[in-house]
Motif scaffolding. Sequence first.
Motif, mmCIF file in Angstrom:
data_model
loop_
_atom_site.group_PDB
_atom_site.id
_atom_site.type_symbol
_atom_site.label_atom_id
_atom_site.label_comp_id
_atom_site.label_asym_id
_atom_site.label_seq_id
_atom_site.Cartn_x
_atom_site.Cartn_y
_atom_site.Cartn_z
ATOM 1 N N GLU A 23 0.832 -1.213 0.000
ATOM 2 C CA GLU A 23 0.000 0.000 0.000
ATOM 3 C C GLU A 23 0.865 1.261 0.000
ATOM 4 O O GLU A 23 0.552 2.238 -0.687
ATOM 5 N N LEU A 24 1.946 1.249 0.762
ATOM 6 C CA LEU A 24 2.836 2.419 0.781
ATOM 7 C C LEU A 24 3.477 2.642 -0.583
ATOM 8 O O LEU A 24 3.617 3.791 -1.027
ATOM 9 N N LEU A 25 3.840 1.570 -1.248
ATOM 10 C CA LEU A 25 4.400 1.710 -2.596
ATOM 11 C C LEU A 25 3.366 2.255 -3.573
ATOM 12 O O LEU A 25 3.660 3.143 -4.381
ATOM 13 N N THR A 26 2.152 1.739 -3.497
ATOM 14 C CA THR A 26 1.073 2.206 -4.380
ATOM 15 C C THR A 26 0.780 3.683 -4.140
ATOM 16 O O THR A 26 0.728 4.479 -5.089
ATOM 17 N N PHE A 27 0.588 4.050 -2.891
ATOM 18 C CA PHE A 27 0.322 5.460 -2.585
ATOM 19 C C PHE A 27 1.526 6.323 -2.906
ATOM 20 O O PHE A 27 1.369 7.471 -3.335
ATOM 21 N N ILE A 32 3.819 10.810 -5.836
ATOM 22 C CA ILE A 32 4.802 11.341 -6.791
ATOM 23 C C ILE A 32 4.101 11.874 -8.024
ATOM 24 O O ILE A 32 4.434 12.968 -8.517
ATOM 25 N N SER A 33 3.102 11.149 -8.516
ATOM 26 C CA SER A 33 2.342 11.618 -9.687
ATOM 27 C C SER A 33 1.690 12.959 -9.411
ATOM 28 O O SER A 33 1.720 13.860 -10.254
ATOM 29 N N PHE A 183 -2.631 14.901 3.272
ATOM 30 C CA PHE A 183 -3.167 16.197 3.694
ATOM 31 C C PHE A 183 -2.249 17.358 3.310
ATOM 32 O O PHE A 183 -2.683 18.295 2.635
ATOM 33 N N PRO A 184 -0.966 17.341 3.682
ATOM 34 C CA PRO A 184 -0.127 18.470 3.261
ATOM 35 C C PRO A 184 0.054 18.540 1.745
ATOM 36 O O PRO A 184 0.031 19.622 1.165
ATOM 37 N N LEU A 185 0.239 17.383 1.111
ATOM 38 C CA LEU A 185 0.482 17.354 -0.328
ATOM 39 C C LEU A 185 -0.684 17.919 -1.122
ATOM 40 O O LEU A 185 -0.506 18.720 -2.032
ATOM 41 N N VAL A 186 -1.898 17.529 -0.768
ATOM 42 C CA VAL A 186 -3.070 17.905 -1.550
ATOM 43 C C VAL A 186 -3.722 19.192 -1.033
ATOM 44 O O VAL A 186 -4.132 20.040 -1.815
#
Length: 190
Positions: A23-27, A32-33, A183-186
């Motif tokens: 899940e961490l790899l997927t997220f 990154i995208s 939250f911070p990213l988006v």
Amino acid sequence: MAVAHEEPRLAGDGVVWLLVLAELLTFGLLFISFAVTRHLQPEVFAPGQAALSLHTGALNTLLLVAASWAAVRAVRCFESDQGRAGAHWLLAALAGAVGFLVVKSHEFASKVQAGFDWATDAFTLLYTLLTGFHFLHVVVGAIVFTVLWFKARAGAYGRANHMAPASGAVFWHMVDLLWMVLFPLVYVIR
């Protein structure tokens, strides 16, 4: 008389840790995208991010952190054979998860009422993927807390048997950690 020390080990079952890694790899790829696309298309991301409520995101952060704290308290209670108290803490963790789902559902509903199209541009698509996928993980966490709570009420967990609650807490901490990046990213970094 020497005191025997147990070797430190990860909480929860090994399978849950494999799930967490996947899940961490997927997220991570989605994060990154989002970051790269925001850098390449700031004119698309600026209005979309400006329409997001920092207050709602902060409230959801508090709900998730409170649920994580309650999950830890539940596991600690089971480790010390306080099953009834552990069940109460699981119920508190479930309340935090459900609170998040209610707040996030309200946010999604208000976006739909405002004419939000989930795939208008790169921002709406990535916002939908990230927050929707995270929402589904919170739903799974709420289901896990519910199942654990019912079993705890039946006396299933104690000092000799607390692997399931520990694994549930590990999963929930992953959900919480993902939000701490999301939250911070988006919502915050613009």
